[in-house]
Enzyme design. Structure first.
Site, PDB file in Angstrom:
ATOM      1  N   HIS A   1       0.843  -1.196   0.000  1.00  0.00           N
ATOM      2  CA  HIS A   1       0.000   0.000   0.000  1.00  0.00           C
ATOM      3  C   HIS A   1       0.882   1.250   0.000  1.00  0.00           C
ATOM      4  O   HIS A   1       1.854   1.330   0.748  1.00  0.00           O
ATOM      5  CB  HIS A   1      -0.901   0.023   1.236  1.00  0.00           C
ATOM      6  CG  HIS A   1      -2.014  -0.963   1.173  1.00  0.00           C
ATOM      7  ND1 HIS A   1      -3.027  -1.014   2.112  1.00  0.00           N
ATOM      8  CD2 HIS A   1      -2.302  -1.948   0.280  1.00  0.00           C
ATOM      9  CE1 HIS A   1      -3.878  -1.976   1.805  1.00  0.00           C
ATOM     10  NE2 HIS A   1      -3.452  -2.559   0.705  1.00  0.00           N
TER      11      HIS A   1
ATOM     12  N   TYR B   1      -9.221   5.049   7.650  1.00  0.00           N
ATOM     13  CA  TYR B   1      -9.411   5.450   9.048  1.00  0.00           C
ATOM     14  C   TYR B   1     -10.551   6.461   9.078  1.00  0.00           C
ATOM     15  O   TYR B   1     -10.449   7.524   8.455  1.00  0.00           O
ATOM     16  CB  TYR B   1      -8.136   6.087   9.599  1.00  0.00           C
ATOM     17  CG  TYR B   1      -6.995   5.119   9.827  1.00  0.00           C
ATOM     18  CD1 TYR B   1      -6.733   4.619  11.101  1.00  0.00           C
ATOM     19  CD2 TYR B   1      -6.175   4.714   8.777  1.00  0.00           C
ATOM     20  CE1 TYR B   1      -5.679   3.745  11.317  1.00  0.00           C
ATOM     21  CE2 TYR B   1      -5.120   3.842   8.981  1.00  0.00           C
ATOM     22  CZ  TYR B   1      -4.877   3.357  10.258  1.00  0.00           C
ATOM     23  OH  TYR B   1      -3.833   2.490  10.472  1.00  0.00           O
TER      24      TYR B   1
ATOM     25  N   PRO C   1      -3.508   0.302  19.010  1.00  0.00           N
ATOM     26  CA  PRO C   1      -3.346  -0.246  17.651  1.00  0.00           C
ATOM     27  C   PRO C   1      -3.581   0.763  16.531  1.00  0.00           C
ATOM     28  O   PRO C   1      -3.300   0.453  15.372  1.00  0.00           O
ATOM     29  CB  PRO C   1      -4.390  -1.361  17.601  1.00  0.00           C
ATOM     30  CG  PRO C   1      -5.439  -0.943  18.586  1.00  0.00           C
ATOM     31  CD  PRO C   1      -4.691  -0.252  19.687  1.00  0.00           C
TER      32      PRO C   1
ATOM     33  N   LYS D   1       1.758  -0.069  15.058  1.00  0.00           N
ATOM     34  CA  LYS D   1       3.173  -0.127  15.423  1.00  0.00           C
ATOM     35  C   LYS D   1       3.581  -1.359  16.225  1.00  0.00           C
ATOM     36  O   LYS D   1       4.776  -1.631  16.358  1.00  0.00           O
ATOM     37  CB  LYS D   1       3.555   1.131  16.217  1.00  0.00           C
ATOM     38  CG  LYS D   1       3.508   2.414  15.406  1.00  0.00           C
ATOM     39  CD  LYS D   1       4.449   2.345  14.237  1.00  0.00           C
ATOM     40  CE  LYS D   1       4.301   3.502  13.292  1.00  0.00           C
ATOM     41  NZ  LYS D   1       5.017   3.283  12.031  1.00  0.00           N
TER      42      LYS D   1
ATOM     43  N   TYR E   1       4.260   6.696   9.887  1.00  0.00           N
ATOM     44  CA  TYR E   1       3.445   5.513   9.570  1.00  0.00           C
ATOM     45  C   TYR E   1       4.263   4.497   8.779  1.00  0.00           C
ATOM     46  O   TYR E   1       4.250   3.297   9.072  1.00  0.00           O
ATOM     47  CB  TYR E   1       2.215   5.937   8.768  1.00  0.00           C
ATOM     48  CG  TYR E   1       1.116   4.894   8.714  1.00  0.00           C
ATOM     49  CD1 TYR E   1       0.031   4.949   9.578  1.00  0.00           C
ATOM     50  CD2 TYR E   1       1.165   3.845   7.794  1.00  0.00           C
ATOM     51  CE1 TYR E   1      -0.976   3.999   9.535  1.00  0.00           C
ATOM     52  CE2 TYR E   1       0.167   2.887   7.737  1.00  0.00           C
ATOM     53  CZ  TYR E   1      -0.900   2.973   8.608  1.00  0.00           C
ATOM     54  OH  TYR E   1      -1.896   2.016   8.560  1.00  0.00           O
TER      55      TYR E   1
END
Length: 394
Positions: A72, A201, A294, A298, A386
């Site tokens: 991704h 998200y 979560p 990570k 990220y």
């Protein structure tokens, strides 16, 4: 029994540590309380940082991941009825993440351990650690109906937050930092195509939601609930209705395809760090030392990165007697752990509806999200953390 490194726990940290040590000719024994089938079927984290995915390839563990994992190059932020994409590839010179579930990483690690003839024992019980402050610590355990004592040079406690390793350290030797959030995720694994090509998200007035996947045919979906929620009160139909409201409502363009619910889970969000990550000859790794919410994806990355540092330190120690990297192990890993806590905490507070929040907090969250998607610098800062640091900095 005698070995150089006794490893308690066959999660990503313990298994990766054992794998890296075996490649250097260092002996270890891995002890795990659960059956092999249980840990290979335990669906948990699913996003690998760019450098961690590279690390698995370099360690000879990447064949299936490269064939079946999903690369991704961005994520979507859903708020105000619209999806806004954070383009990792554009912001970070082509880097991205790999969606490859923790249980798949564990399967590959166990297969590699078996192929190399490494000692790994499942369904052990009555595990106790003794003499951890000495140069000859021991692990006492029961396996296949017999009691055993494993004498070691070093013990690695990789048995998770609820394991025996951390409680084996005397009271007062660790400084514990912990925050249990008034938030939980109800998660499902569904035999259905994911609603989007990348993770979404979602910030919604009813609470956070996340659309993820484990493959192109299996969706991993979450939404925020109260920590005391009763899973029994959530029928499959009610779960799909809630996900549809938070992910596919308004004009988001997201289409949610329902499928058979394969698993349900309830996860309370927790932030935890124990310092230092060693006591005598006992070294803590993974969730035994730190747990992150979560939201930032990570946990598994921290576990594997920490195991790499520990493996390098132990290799130097056993091959040359140089303990300098082992002495710095805790500091190195804690720096990374606290950076992950900061990011995960920020992602959590921006996207979730805290029960103590009021109308002011809602507007503040939306302003945060608007800034994130309208500022290249803000988007780049999110992308950088990220996707994770380069391999050279692990």
């Amino acid at each position: 029994m005698r070995t150089q490194v006794g490893i308690v726990g066959a999660g990503p940290a313990g298994l990766f540590l054992a794998h890296m040590l075996q490649r250097e000719g260092i002996e270890s024994v891995v002890l795990e309380a659960q059956p092999q089938a249980a840990i290979e079927g335990r669906v948990r984290a699913g996003v690998l940082e760019h450098a961690i995915a590279r690390l698995l390839v370099e360690a000879g563990l990447g064949d299936r991941m490269e064939r079946e994992g999903l690369v991704h190059h961005g994520i979507g932020l859903l708020f105000g009825g619209a999806v806004h994409r954070i383009n990792f590839a554009e912001l970070l010179d082509g880097r991205g993440v790999v969606v490859w579930s923790q249980h798949e990483v564990v399967k590959d690690l166990i297969a590699a351990r078996r192929a190399a003839g490494g000692d790994i024992r499942f369904e052990v019980s009555d595990v106790t650690l003794t003499d951890i402050e000495s140069k000859r610590p021991s692990i006492h355990f029961r396996h296949a109906g017999h009691r055993h004592v494993l004498s070691c040079d070093v013990i690695a406690g990789c048995d998770g937050f609820h394991g025996v390793a951390r409680p084996s350290i005397p009271p007062g030797a660790l400084q514990v930092y912990e925050r249990i959030l008034p938030l939980a995720w109800l998660g499902i694994l569904a035999a259905a195509p994911p609603p989007a090509d990348e993770l979404i998200y979602a910030h919604h007035p009813s609470g956070f939601a996340l659309a993820s996947m484990r493959s192109q045919h299996v969706a991993r979906l979450f939404f925020q609930v109260n920590p005391d929620e009763n899973l029994g009160h959530w029928s499959d139909a009610r779960i799909w209705d809630e996900l549809d409201q938070r992910l596919a409502g308004d004009d988001s363009g997201i289409v949610l395809t329902e499928g058979a619910v394969l698993q349900k889970s309830l996860t309370t969000l927790r932030a935890f760090v124990a310092e230092p990550m060693r006591y005598g000859r006992l070294f803590l790794a993974g969730d035994a030392a730190h747990v992150v919410p979560p939201t930032g994806a990570k946990g598994m990355n921290l576990a594997i990165a920490g195991a790499r540092v520990l493996a390098r330190g132990l290799t130097e120690f056993f091959k040359s007697g140089d303990a300098s990297l082992l002495e710095r192990y805790s500091d190195i890993c804690l720096n990374r752990a606290w950076a992950a806590q900061r990011f995960s905490w920020w992602m959590t507070q921006v996207l979730h509806r805290n029960p103590r929040d009021n109308a002011f907090d809602l507007r503040r969250q939306l302003a945060d999200l608007e800034h994130l998607v309208s500022s290249r610098a803000a988007a780049a800062a999110l992308a950088e953390v990220y996707v994770g640091p380069p391999l050279e900095r692990l």
